[in-house]
Each structure stands twice: as C-alpha cells, then as structure tokens.
Design an enzyme around this catalytic site. Sequence first.
Site, PDB file in Angstrom:
ATOM      1  N   GLN A 148     -17.135  36.495 -21.075  1.00 52.36           N
ATOM      2  CA  GLN A 148     -17.290  37.829 -20.538  1.00 52.36           C
ATOM      3  C   GLN A 148     -18.187  38.736 -21.355  1.00 52.36           C
ATOM      4  O   GLN A 148     -18.334  39.897 -21.038  1.00 52.36           O
ATOM      5  CB  GLN A 148     -15.910  38.447 -20.331  1.00 52.36           C
ATOM      6  CG  GLN A 148     -15.242  37.731 -19.174  1.00 52.36           C
ATOM      7  CD  GLN A 148     -13.958  38.364 -18.768  1.00 52.36           C
ATOM      8  OE1 GLN A 148     -13.353  39.074 -19.558  1.00 52.36           O
ATOM      9  NE2 GLN A 148     -13.556  38.112 -17.541  1.00 52.36           N
ATOM     10  N   HIS A 430       4.416 -13.552  12.722  1.00 55.28           N
ATOM     11  CA  HIS A 430       3.846 -12.204  12.766  1.00 55.28           C
ATOM     12  C   HIS A 430       2.320 -12.285  12.915  1.00 55.28           C
ATOM     13  O   HIS A 430       1.739 -11.718  13.834  1.00 55.28           O
ATOM     14  CB  HIS A 430       4.231 -11.440  11.499  1.00 55.28           C
ATOM     15  CG  HIS A 430       3.686 -10.048  11.422  1.00 55.28           C
ATOM     16  ND1 HIS A 430       4.460  -8.933  11.632  1.00 55.28           N
ATOM     17  CD2 HIS A 430       2.432  -9.584  11.186  1.00 55.28           C
ATOM     18  CE1 HIS A 430       3.706  -7.865  11.526  1.00 55.28           C
ATOM     19  NE2 HIS A 430       2.465  -8.215  11.245  1.00 55.28           N
ATOM     20  N   GLU A 431       1.695 -13.012  11.997  1.00 56.13           N
ATOM     21  CA  GLU A 431       0.228 -13.104  12.027  1.00 56.13           C
ATOM     22  C   GLU A 431      -0.261 -13.840  13.273  1.00 56.13           C
ATOM     23  O   GLU A 431      -1.248 -13.462  13.895  1.00 56.13           O
ATOM     24  CB  GLU A 431      -0.307 -13.770  10.760  1.00 56.13           C
ATOM     25  CG  GLU A 431       0.012 -13.040   9.454  1.00 56.13           C
ATOM     26  CD  GLU A 431      -0.380 -11.577   9.468  1.00 56.13           C
ATOM     27  OE1 GLU A 431      -1.331 -11.204  10.195  1.00 56.13           O
ATOM     28  OE2 GLU A 431       0.271 -10.783   8.761  1.00 56.13           O
ATOM     29  N   HIS A 434      -0.336 -11.411  16.137  1.00 55.57           N
ATOM     30  CA  HIS A 434      -1.567 -10.595  16.157  1.00 55.57           C
ATOM     31  C   HIS A 434      -2.724 -11.396  16.752  1.00 55.57           C
ATOM     32  O   HIS A 434      -3.432 -10.948  17.640  1.00 55.57           O
ATOM     33  CB  HIS A 434      -1.993 -10.218  14.733  1.00 55.57           C
ATOM     34  CG  HIS A 434      -1.218  -9.095  14.120  1.00 55.57           C
ATOM     35  ND1 HIS A 434      -1.087  -7.872  14.723  1.00 55.57           N
ATOM     36  CD2 HIS A 434      -0.574  -8.995  12.926  1.00 55.57           C
ATOM     37  CE1 HIS A 434      -0.384  -7.075  13.925  1.00 55.57           C
ATOM     38  NE2 HIS A 434      -0.055  -7.729  12.830  1.00 55.57           N
ATOM     39  N   ASP A 506       1.442  -1.713  10.619  1.00 58.48           N
ATOM     40  CA  ASP A 506       0.984  -1.796  12.012  1.00 58.48           C
ATOM     41  C   ASP A 506       1.543  -0.632  12.815  1.00 58.48           C
ATOM     42  O   ASP A 506       0.833   0.003  13.603  1.00 58.48           O
ATOM     43  CB  ASP A 506       1.481  -3.096  12.661  1.00 58.48           C
ATOM     44  CG  ASP A 506       0.959  -4.330  11.942  1.00 58.48           C
ATOM     45  OD1 ASP A 506      -0.111  -4.231  11.332  1.00 58.48           O
ATOM     46  OD2 ASP A 506       1.628  -5.374  12.011  1.00 58.48           O
TER      47      ASP A 506
END
Length: 601
Positions: A148, A430-431, A434, A506
């Site tokens: 300042q 699961h896979e 998909h 997902d």
Amino acid sequence: MSKNNDNHNKEKKKNQTTLLIILLILLIVLLGATIALLNKNNSDEENKTLAYTDLIKEISYGNVEKIEMTVGSTKAKVKMKNEEEEKSTILPNTEAFIELVQTRVAEGNEIELKQNPRGFLETASSTLFSLLPTLIMVALFIMLFKMQGLGEKGKVYDDTERKTKTRFDDVAGLDEEKEELVEIVDFLKKPEKFVKMGAKIPKGVLLYGKPGTGKTLIAKAIAGEADVPFISMSGSEFIEMFAGLGASRVRKLFEKARKLAPCIVFIDEIDAIGSRRTSNSGAETENNQTLNQLLVEMDGFGSEETIIVLAATNRPEMLDKALLRPGRFDRQITIPTPDLTGRLEILKIHSKEKRLSDEVNLESIAEDTAGFTGAELANILNEAAIIATKREHEDIENEDIEEAVKKVTVGIEKHSRVISDHDKKLTAYHEAGHAVVSQYLPTQTPVKEVSIIPRGVAGGYTLYKSNEDKYYISKTEMKEKLIALLGGRAGEKIAMDDISTGASNDIEVATEIAKDMVTKYGMTDSLGPIDLKGKQEYEIRLFGDKIEDKVGEEVRRLIDEAYKNAQELLRQHRDKLDQIALTLIEKEKINETEFNQIFNG
Ligand code: ADP
Ligand code: MG
Ligand code: ZN
C-alpha cells in the site's frame, strides 16, 4: 501518478528505520521458510505433489510401490510403480494413514512402507513451524504495508516479463480461432496503422473453454507472434484475505503493463474475480473491489496505450455482465475441444520429440479419442512414453499408446473388485450385458473390447469404438444410450437373479442423461421444450412443486423404460449373453475380432 510518487518519497524517508527492522524480520521469516522448504523437498513443483485423495486412489488401484515417511512429519514421499520420480503428499492423519496402508498390505497389496526417524532438520523446522503462525502474521502485515505504499518497484511480477517463444504453429487445430486472433497480433505490431484509419482497438478478449483446451497456449502464442511481453496472473491469486489487496494487485499489474506496452496482459481463471456480484458477504465485497479495480483499469487506458487484455474462463455463465460491456471484454472467442482433425494435429505436434515406432497410426488414435482436450492428448503421449520405457521397448508402440488411452478412459468406471468366483461371474454377466445390448442398438458404436480384469477401481469394462464427432445427439440416441448403460445391471439380473453395486457408475451416468433429457433438452411431451435446469441457484424458478414432481416422474419413466428394454433384449438373445459371459470367465478379455466371431456364430 505523480501525487502517488510524492507520497512514496515522504513515507520512504520517515520509514527508513522501520524498513530496516522489517527487512530483518523478513530475513528471519525467509530463513525459516527456506528450512521448511528444504525439508519439503521442492514440493512446490506442481507435478511432484500428489493430493491425499489421489494417493488413496492410487493405493487402491495398486499403483503405489513405496511410501516413505518421517516420524513427526505429515509429509510422505510416494514412489509409483510406473514412474521414476517420487511425489510428495501431505497426510491429514498419519496414524490413520499407516493403518490404511497396513490393511492394504495385509490384503496382499505390495507396498513398501518405510518410516524414517526424525532428523535434525525436521526437529529444527518443527520448532520453526510452531512459531510460524506468528511469523506469518508479521510477514503478512509487512506485505500489506509494502503493497500500500512502501513497495519498491513491484518486483512481484518480474518473472512474467519474459518474452515467450510460443508461436501459432505450436497451437494445433483452432484455425478459425487463430484467424480471428491474427488481427490482435497485427494491432500489437502496428497500432498506428489502425488508429490512423480511425479503427477502435479492441481492449479485451475473453477466451471460453474447458480446462486443457489451449487457452493459455494461444494467449502466449499471440504474445510470441507479436514479439511483445506476456504478463500473466491467475484470478485466484487476486483473492486475498486483506481487503484492498486484490485491488492493489490489479493496479500494480496494469502499472507494469503500461511500462511494458505494447504487451499482453493475461488473466487466467477470471471467474475467480469476475463472478456475478450477488451478495454482500466479506469475500464477495473483496471480490467486488478487485473486479471494480479491473474495470477501472480497463476503462482507463486509451487507444494510445497498446495493451491487450486476454482473459480465460471455463465458466462463462458465472461472469459479471459488466465485464462484457463495450470497451472491456467485448470480444469473446470459444475455444472448443478439438475435432478429429484437431486431435490429429495435436498428436502430431506432441509426438515430434517422442520416439514413435513406424507402425504407430496417429489417425486411428485421433479417431479413438473423441472428446479429449489437447492437454489430455499431450498427457496420453507422455504416459505412452513412460509405459514404453517401463516395457523396455525400443520405441513407443501402438500397444503402449492404447494402454495409455485406457489408463485415462477406464480409470473412471467404479465397479467393485473381482475376488470370488461368484463376483467374477457377476462381473462377466454385467459386462456381457453392456456389450450384447449395445450390439442390438443401431445408434450405439460397436464393441471394441470387453474385459473382467480389474483395472483401476473397475472390476471390468466394456470399451466401445469412438463416435465420430457430432454436434447434436438425437432423442433416439440418448434413449439407446440409457439402454446400453443399464445393460450391465440387466445382465446381472437376468443371469444371476441378483444385482450388485457394480452398476453404481452406470446408474449415475444414466440418471444424469435422463435428467438432462427432461429439464435441459425438452425431450418429453408432458413438459415440453422448457429449460427447467436453470443456471444459478438464485435464478427465478419457472415452475412450482407440481412441475418438480413431474420432472421426477419423467426421469423415472425414461430409466424404467430403458431398464425394461435392456432386459427384454437380453432375454431375447440369452444365448449370446451366456456365450459372451462364459468366454469372459474363461479368457477374462475379448477383443473386437473375437467378439464379432462369437456374435456371428
Ligand atoms: P487451458 O489454458 O485451456 O487450460 P493450456 O493452454 O494450459 O490449456 O493447455 C495445456 C497444455 O495442453 C498445453 O501446454 C499443450 O501442451 C497442450 N495443448 C492444449 N491445446 C493444445 C493445442 N490446440 N495444440 C497443441 N497443444 C495443446
Ligand atoms: Mg490455462
Ligand atoms: Zn457397467
């Protein structure tokens, strides 16, 4: 200006003794800081530090080779399996951390945990650390003081004064954006030409774009092309705890710019100071002062002063409208994520200094990386170089790059780890779910690889071929995307009559898409094309609770429908589901050719 200088001189004389004392204290503080820093082992270099949460992740990925700690210190040195360099991390709770590592080791994770006794430096610095709060307070007051009034010729920004070597040629893609910015270069080079013609010179240019799209790079390139100094600061640096400091920094920044003109002033993350003025809380008022000062400075310099202010943000909707008025940032340029050609160009630039094998096909990598930013592409090539070194390859090969891409893309899915046979079967279905489902969905891209080998925190993954770049996505495509996402859960349900936590990611993604379909893209008949998402919390709500209920209903309907469709498809093609899942259990990984072979019988 001159009045200010007079003040400086008067104060300087009066405060010469004070200055000496201050310098002495500063020296002590610096000494302390140096010892602390020595101890910290250059942890200020960004790429050598690792956030605690990331460390935990890396540990669970099994990427960590060795952790070195010192008794009484919260700092740990971490060595990754695939990296040469050690990184350092600050541990919030050392005991809990040691326990966590020991648990992982007990589980069979190979991590070497080394604990060093406390050394002299550590002891000395820990004493210093206990004094640190006081010292910091003193230092801050001194800095405030200097800012300042007492401040000598603002050494603060000296490091940014250098001229940059970056040129437009270093920026790949973005041809139209560069074309637009060539004008700025011309102007910086020959301002008189424009002024003579009576042309108003642009003052500010805002660059919008996701992180890593090359905003900083292109700003530097402008300075490089025009051969002018590049003065930069980041918006977050302006945010200070003492009122007025942010504003005074802005003042200093422009004082310096005037001295160096013609030049470029680059303000990164401008949203940090330029976000909409909404409330009157402490931090906000401080921001307002900083923002006001910026506006004052930009309004202040005339067309004789050749200063161009470039600013970057990835949150344009957050910006205060005052910044966008004429004479301020009246030009806005969107820096998009690169398209196919752009990605190829970027890959070319960043592979120049890398040893690529002749067989590497950059085109196909560019095709596989839709949606990636320039920074991510550069990162992939670097990862590939590390992987190639680790594998002791002569040059970087296709498989190294593919591995690097996977490392970046698959790290995100959060399926649980495969341990028991039951879990393995669950993951396989699961896979397979998909993969089989998406094979019957016309808008979805073909399967590239299915795997139940855990990768990162994922127990398995299905990789699809990348989509060509698109500007629009149709409703049909989004609905089919939902079906593909829920195909994993559907596979578990149909084959095992059980469901697992493996579908959590997902479900998260699917819900987000469904919400957008309803509230952002107006894709339902009952609600119609109205933007119900809103951008700001305080924005006027266009709807009441009834509509909110309706949104919930519609999201649920979309998800239910998709889940049902997925199950139906899998029941119809149960033979394919079983074949893929069983092959997965046996081989753990199926590539594109194998997948198509199984699929077509
Ligand atoms: P941003 O400022 O938008 O976050 P950067 O300019 O800092 O992004 O980009 C980070 C790095 O990514 C760059 O230093 C460069 O290596 C790479 N990069 C990003 N975009 C490009 C591009 N268009 N051409 C070449 N390299 C790029
Ligand atoms: Mg940047
Ligand atoms: Zn899944």
